[in-house]
Motif scaffolding. Structure first.
Motif, PDB file in Angstrom:
ATOM      1  N   LEU A  20       0.858  -1.186   0.000  1.00  0.00           N
ATOM      2  CA  LEU A  20       0.000   0.000   0.000  1.00  0.00           C
ATOM      3  C   LEU A  20       0.895   1.237   0.000  1.00  0.00           C
ATOM      4  O   LEU A  20       1.685   1.435   0.928  1.00  0.00           O
ATOM      5  N   ASN A  27       4.434   8.308   4.281  1.00  0.00           N
ATOM      6  CA  ASN A  27       5.760   7.715   4.095  1.00  0.00           C
ATOM      7  C   ASN A  27       6.788   8.586   3.389  1.00  0.00           C
ATOM      8  O   ASN A  27       7.961   8.240   3.344  1.00  0.00           O
ATOM      9  N   ALA A  59      13.393   3.452   9.442  1.00  0.00           N
ATOM     10  CA  ALA A  59      13.363   4.887   9.323  1.00  0.00           C
ATOM     11  C   ALA A  59      11.933   5.432   9.424  1.00  0.00           C
ATOM     12  O   ALA A  59      11.677   6.402  10.135  1.00  0.00           O
ATOM     13  N   SER A  60      10.997   4.820   8.720  1.00  0.00           N
ATOM     14  CA  SER A  60       9.707   5.503   8.563  1.00  0.00           C
ATOM     15  C   SER A  60       8.822   5.451   9.815  1.00  0.00           C
ATOM     16  O   SER A  60       7.816   6.139   9.874  1.00  0.00           O
ATOM     17  N   LYS A  81      19.120  -0.027  12.206  1.00  0.00           N
ATOM     18  CA  LYS A  81      19.095  -1.270  11.434  1.00  0.00           C
ATOM     19  C   LYS A  81      20.499  -1.818  11.174  1.00  0.00           C
ATOM     20  O   LYS A  81      20.647  -2.881  10.612  1.00  0.00           O
ATOM     21  N   SER A  98      13.065  -9.082   6.617  1.00  0.00           N
ATOM     22  CA  SER A  98      11.907  -8.385   6.058  1.00  0.00           C
ATOM     23  C   SER A  98      11.380  -9.165   4.854  1.00  0.00           C
ATOM     24  O   SER A  98      12.083  -9.329   3.859  1.00  0.00           O
ATOM     25  N   THR A 100       8.777  -8.182   3.202  1.00  0.00           N
ATOM     26  CA  THR A 100       8.371  -7.159   2.230  1.00  0.00           C
ATOM     27  C   THR A 100       9.512  -6.819   1.288  1.00  0.00           C
ATOM     28  O   THR A 100       9.324  -6.687   0.083  1.00  0.00           O
ATOM     29  N   HIS A 101      10.719  -6.677   1.858  1.00  0.00           N
ATOM     30  CA  HIS A 101      11.860  -6.275   1.027  1.00  0.00           C
ATOM     31  C   HIS A 101      12.817  -7.421   0.740  1.00  0.00           C
ATOM     32  O   HIS A 101      13.821  -7.231   0.062  1.00  0.00           O
ATOM     33  N   ASP A 125       4.836   2.609  11.604  1.00  0.00           N
ATOM     34  CA  ASP A 125       3.842   3.074  10.634  1.00  0.00           C
ATOM     35  C   ASP A 125       3.037   1.899  10.086  1.00  0.00           C
ATOM     36  O   ASP A 125       1.813   1.950  10.039  1.00  0.00           O
ATOM     37  N   ALA A 128       2.917  -5.553   8.862  1.00  0.00           N
ATOM     38  CA  ALA A 128       2.559  -6.466   7.768  1.00  0.00           C
ATOM     39  C   ALA A 128       2.795  -7.896   8.237  1.00  0.00           C
ATOM     40  O   ALA A 128       1.978  -8.474   8.942  1.00  0.00           O
ATOM     41  N   ASN A 129       3.962  -8.440   7.876  1.00  0.00           N
ATOM     42  CA  ASN A 129       4.312  -9.786   8.369  1.00  0.00           C
ATOM     43  C   ASN A 129       4.813  -9.741   9.812  1.00  0.00           C
ATOM     44  O   ASN A 129       4.884 -10.769  10.475  1.00  0.00           O
ATOM     45  N   ALA A 131       7.856  -8.705  10.979  1.00  0.00           N
ATOM     46  CA  ALA A 131       9.272  -8.957  11.261  1.00  0.00           C
ATOM     47  C   ALA A 131       9.866  -7.845  12.135  1.00  0.00           C
ATOM     48  O   ALA A 131      10.563  -8.119  13.111  1.00  0.00           O
ATOM     49  N   ALA A 132       9.573  -6.610  11.782  1.00  0.00           N
ATOM     50  CA  ALA A 132      10.152  -5.484  12.523  1.00  0.00           C
ATOM     51  C   ALA A 132       9.646  -5.471  13.966  1.00  0.00           C
ATOM     52  O   ALA A 132      10.429  -5.331  14.909  1.00  0.00           O
ATOM     53  N   LYS A 156      -1.874  -4.445   8.011  1.00  0.00           N
ATOM     54  CA  LYS A 156      -2.429  -5.272   6.943  1.00  0.00           C
ATOM     55  C   LYS A 156      -2.668  -6.649   7.556  1.00  0.00           C
ATOM     56  O   LYS A 156      -1.775  -7.490   7.610  1.00  0.00           O
TER      57      LYS A 156
HETATM   58  P1  G4P Z   1       7.711  -7.556   6.764  1.00  0.00           P
HETATM   59  O1  G4P Z   1       7.797  -8.602   7.781  1.00  0.00           O
HETATM   60  O2  G4P Z   1       6.995  -7.945   5.556  1.00  0.00           O
HETATM   61  O3  G4P Z   1       8.998  -6.899   6.450  1.00  0.00           O
HETATM   62  O4  G4P Z   1       6.743  -6.505   7.397  1.00  0.00           O
HETATM   63  P2  G4P Z   1       6.903  -5.542   8.619  1.00  0.00           P
HETATM   64  O5  G4P Z   1       5.558  -5.460   9.216  1.00  0.00           O
HETATM   65  O6  G4P Z   1       7.996  -5.961   9.518  1.00  0.00           O
HETATM   66  O7  G4P Z   1       7.298  -4.205   7.923  1.00  0.00           O
HETATM   67  C1  G4P Z   1       8.590  -4.124   7.384  1.00  0.00           C
HETATM   68  C2  G4P Z   1       8.767  -2.968   6.473  1.00  0.00           C
HETATM   69  O8  G4P Z   1       7.850  -2.959   5.386  1.00  0.00           O
HETATM   70  C3  G4P Z   1       8.581  -1.703   7.177  1.00  0.00           C
HETATM   71  O9  G4P Z   1       9.453  -0.729   6.669  1.00  0.00           O
HETATM   72  C4  G4P Z   1       7.146  -1.348   6.813  1.00  0.00           C
HETATM   73  O10 G4P Z   1       6.957   0.008   7.018  1.00  0.00           O
HETATM   74  C5  G4P Z   1       7.098  -1.780   5.391  1.00  0.00           C
HETATM   75  N1  G4P Z   1       5.819  -2.129   4.822  1.00  0.00           N
HETATM   76  C6  G4P Z   1       5.200  -3.329   4.920  1.00  0.00           C
HETATM   77  N2  G4P Z   1       4.077  -3.333   4.193  1.00  0.00           N
HETATM   78  C7  G4P Z   1       3.977  -2.108   3.621  1.00  0.00           C
HETATM   79  C8  G4P Z   1       3.019  -1.502   2.742  1.00  0.00           C
HETATM   80  O11 G4P Z   1       2.027  -2.104   2.317  1.00  0.00           O
HETATM   81  N3  G4P Z   1       3.238  -0.202   2.397  1.00  0.00           N
HETATM   82  C9  G4P Z   1       4.326   0.496   2.821  1.00  0.00           C
HETATM   83  N4  G4P Z   1       4.439   1.769   2.432  1.00  0.00           N
HETATM   84  N5  G4P Z   1       5.271  -0.048   3.641  1.00  0.00           N
HETATM   85  C10 G4P Z   1       5.081  -1.334   4.026  1.00  0.00           C
HETATM   86  P3  G4P Z   1      10.999  -1.007   6.523  1.00  0.00           P
HETATM   87  O12 G4P Z   1      11.345  -1.955   5.476  1.00  0.00           O
HETATM   88  O13 G4P Z   1      11.502  -1.437   7.862  1.00  0.00           O
HETATM   89  O14 G4P Z   1      11.633   0.260   6.020  1.00  0.00           O
HETATM   90  P4  G4P Z   1      11.500   1.746   6.475  1.00  0.00           P
HETATM   91  O15 G4P Z   1      10.674   2.347   5.414  1.00  0.00           O
HETATM   92  O16 G4P Z   1      10.851   1.842   7.810  1.00  0.00           O
HETATM   93  O17 G4P Z   1      12.895   2.208   6.497  1.00  0.00           O
END
Ligand code: G4P
Length: 192
Positions: A20, A27, A59-60, A81, A98, A100-101, A125, A128-129, A131-132, A156
């Motif tokens: 999303l 963001n 960061a976000s 990180k 992560s 997502t990434h 913010d 999702a899965n 991890a953070a 989510k």
């Molecule tokens: P994960 O296990 O899939 O990695 O999900 P998690 O909930 O731990 O979120 C990990 C990263 O993915 C976070 O940022 C989170 O903000 C971002 N994220 C997950 N789903 C979405 C989405 O649908 N939209 C957006 N905009 N961000 C999402 P991060 O990788 O740690 O990076 P940062 O941006 O905080 O530096």
């Protein structure tokens, strides 16, 4: 939280991979009025819980964490990180992956900033899965601090991270709880 849900419907874009995009208000460009409202709602949800520290990861998550800290008049701690020259002395570290990434990283915090006398609210913010937030709960556990709960702007739910934390007995509050995003159509679970 209706204000946030309305904004997601108006400006959010569903990208391939169930991502999303909310860069126009959360963001990348940040709507500070909305940020303040989200922080006030979070403070209301966790009022009277004896929380003395807000914690997130770079960061976000930092903008939301700082807003919650300001409204609740509490210090904000963010995990790094990577090991950096700004994190010296004894550290606590936890490995995170992560989904997502598709990246692995170490979440690091100075032990001096997280102590057994702390009662911590974790914020981010997105959830999702998970991890953070899982790594953050692990850092809290390693420090001997106690956990009041988790607050996120957007969860989510269909990715399961929030419910896995709830299954461990952790209180998780999401200001916008997304049940599904099938065919680009965003469906919310409830309105706070
Ligand atoms: P994960 O296990 O899939 O990695 O999900 P998690 O909930 O731990 O979120 C990990 C990263 O993915 C976070 O940022 C989170 O903000 C971002 N994220 C997950 N789903 C979405 C989405 O649908 N939209 C957006 N905009 N961000 C999402 P991060 O990788 O740690 O990076 P940062 O941006 O905080 O530096």
């Amino acid at each position: 939280m209706k204000l946030l849900e309305d904004r997601i419907i108006m400006e959010g874009a569903v990208l391939p991979g169930n991502v999303l995009k909310v860069g126009s208000f959360l963001n990348q460009k940040i709507d500070t009025k909305l940020l303040r409202s989200m922080a006030e709602e979070t403070a209301r949800l966790y009022e009277g819980q004896g929380i003395n520290k807000i914690m997130t990861v770079e960061a976000s998550g930092i903008a939301f964490a700082a807003a919650v800290g300001m409204v609740m008049d509490l210090p904000v701690l963010f995990a790094k990180k990577h090991q950096s020259s700004n994190v010296d002395g004894e550290t606590l570290a936890c490995h995170a992956h992560s989904y997502t990434h598709n990246t692995d990283y170490n979440m690091v915090v100075s032990r001096a900033y997280l102590t057994p006398s702390d009662h911590v609210l974790l914020v981010d913010d997105f959830l999702a899965n998970g991890a953070a937030l899982n790594a953050l709960t692990e850092l809290v556990r390693m420090s001997g601090a106690s956990l009041a709960g988790v607050a996120v702007c957007i969860e989510k739910r269909f990715q399961g991270g929030g419910d896995a934390l709830r299954a461990k007995g952790i209180r998780v509050e999401a200001l916008a709880l997304i049940e599904s995003m099938e065919d680009g159509k965003i469906k919310f679970a409830h309105t706070i």
